[in-house]
Enzyme design. Structure first.
Site, PDB file in Angstrom:
ATOM      1  N   HIS A  18      29.499  24.100  57.544  1.00  0.00           N
ATOM      2  CA  HIS A  18      29.821  23.234  58.688  1.00  0.00           C
ATOM      3  C   HIS A  18      29.656  21.763  58.302  1.00  0.00           C
ATOM      4  O   HIS A  18      30.549  20.939  58.516  1.00  0.00           O
ATOM      5  CB  HIS A  18      28.897  23.592  59.858  1.00  0.00           C
ATOM      6  N   GLU A  19      28.500  21.445  57.721  1.00  0.00           N
ATOM      7  CA  GLU A  19      28.230  20.051  57.342  1.00  0.00           C
ATOM      8  C   GLU A  19      29.145  19.588  56.215  1.00  0.00           C
ATOM      9  O   GLU A  19      29.544  18.419  56.150  1.00  0.00           O
ATOM     10  CB  GLU A  19      26.762  19.897  56.933  1.00  0.00           C
ATOM     11  N   ASP A  79      28.502  17.132  67.704  1.00  0.00           N
ATOM     12  CA  ASP A  79      29.852  16.726  67.320  1.00  0.00           C
ATOM     13  C   ASP A  79      30.700  16.392  68.536  1.00  0.00           C
ATOM     14  O   ASP A  79      31.551  15.498  68.496  1.00  0.00           O
ATOM     15  CB  ASP A  79      30.521  17.836  66.514  1.00  0.00           C
ATOM     16  N   HIS A  99      32.312  18.286  57.624  1.00  0.00           N
ATOM     17  CA  HIS A  99      32.202  16.871  57.982  1.00  0.00           C
ATOM     18  C   HIS A  99      32.289  15.984  56.743  1.00  0.00           C
ATOM     19  O   HIS A  99      33.046  15.013  56.694  1.00  0.00           O
ATOM     20  CB  HIS A  99      30.857  16.598  58.665  1.00  0.00           C
TER      21      HIS A  99
END
Length: 381
Positions: A79-80, A188, A83
């Site tokens: 997930h990170e 987010d 980003h």
């Protein structure tokens, strides 16, 4: 995703330290981004095991839950990375990804310049979890789980099987998407909301709205934590500080726009020589407010001596400054924008810089002085 500007940076202004920035274990790099785990992550594993033992679960059940936590945090890393790698396409570097008991933090070196960029970066993380959930949906008969009554379903899910493991992982990824898209900082969804509002209202007003929602949500989580789950209190604290920090950072960034280093330079500084001994420096440190020093000889800057260096060698006060000073350092020119200095502080992990004008030392600048400059500018408005 949590931008370091929004959390870590502003807390330095207020002389608050995020305790999670100490005691990390580096587990590798992906595309040049450090992946780290904070030691408190082990507390989550212990807590999960404790809860299962209280329920009377057997070893297989405990191991299943522990494995689920570990695999789920792999999903958090992905997930990170969503980003971080999206930010990289817009020229925004990521310093590291840190795993905490409450999730992951991708530390960006700066904020995206345009609302559209922030929108894509914010959506990239949840998009990764959507992809993971879809892939799991292809191999797990999710619909079949809803064909049973609650009692049968509970008994079936209690069995430590691979299918149940994958089902739990599917549900967890769905929850990550839902939770992260809540329209409040520092989730987010708060960044998505801020990006959308920024198109019309500008970054300052948009951040204020999103941050206010985030802090309101934190209060709700705190109250729920008091009655139901203490873990929600920790999440509430993280959300509240994140929302507050992001709001303060944006306001301060707007306030500092157009201001240069010369306006915030500390000019009345002690210039050390390599031949000074540490005891002399300790006397100066105790007698005044200076904690970091510039070392010069023949008008040339040779290095810097920080408070950490002084404490580290305090047992040997006779040692010479020239033997313990940091020879690798950066200077900043008086015409440099203060915001660029703050970006450099985050990037280099140094909060003290000699200030030069036409190559000559005129003073120094650090986070304390910048903080005082911000307070004065805020008070004068």
């Amino acid at each position: 995703m949590t931008n370091v500007i929004g959390v870590n940076h502003v807390l330095k202004y207020l002389s608050l330290k995020l305790i999670y920035m100490k005691g990390v274990l580096k587990i590798g790099r992906v595309s040049g981004i450090k992946i780290e785990v904070h030691w408190t992550f082990t507390l989550l594993l212990i807590w999960v095991a404790f809860l299962e033992i209280q329920k009377g679960s057997d070893l297989n059940r405990i191991l299943l839950n522990e494995a689920l936590i570990l695999v789920l945090f792999v999903c958090v890393i992905l997930h990170e990375l969503g980003h971080a790698l999206t930010a990289k396409k817009f020229g925004v570097k990521t310093k590291n990804i840190l795993l905490l008991p409450i999730g992951g933090v991708a530390t960006l070196e700066k904020m995206p310049e345009k609302p559209a960029q922030e929108l894509w970066i914010a959506l990239a993380g949840p998009a990764v979890n959507v992809v993971i959930a879809i892939l799991l949906l292809l191999v797990v008969p999710v619909r079949s789980y809803f064909n049973f009554d609650s009692i049968v379903l509970e008994e079936m899910l209690y069995e430590p099987t691979l299918q149940n493991f994958l089902f739990y992982l599917f549900i967890a990824n769905v929850m990550l998407v839902v939770f992260n898209l809540i329209p409040a900082f520092p989730m987010d969804g708060g960044r998505v909301l801020r990006a959308l509002l920024s198109f019309k209202l500008g970054r300052v007003s948009a951040t204020n709205i999103a941050a206010s929602i985030g802090q309101g949500l934190a209060i709700i989580f705190f109250v729920l934590g008091l009655f139901f789950n203490p873990f929600l209190i920790l999440i509430a604290l993280f959300i509240f500080l994140g929302a507050y920090g992001e709001n303060q950072m944006v306001k301060q960034g707007d306030l500092l726009e157009g201001h240069v280093v010369k306006e915030a330079t500390l000019t009345n500084i002690t210039r050390l020589r390599p031949s000074n001994n540490l005891q002399e420096v300790i006397d100066i440190l105790l007698a005044g407010t200076e904690k970091d020093f510039v070392v010069i000889e023949n008008e040339k800057i040779l290095g810097i001596l920080t408070q950490k260096d002084i404490i580290k060698h305090a047992k040997t006060p006779s040692v010479l400054v020239g033997d313990i000073m940091q020879r690798k350092f950066k200077t900043v020119d008086v015409t440099t924008e203060i915001m660029k200095v703050l970006q450099s502080i985050r990037k280099e992990e140094s909060d003290f810089y000699p200030v030069v004008e036409n190559g000559q030392l005129v003073g120094a600048i650090d986070t304390t002085n910048i903080s005082e400059f911000i307070l004065l500018k805020t008070a004068s408005k």
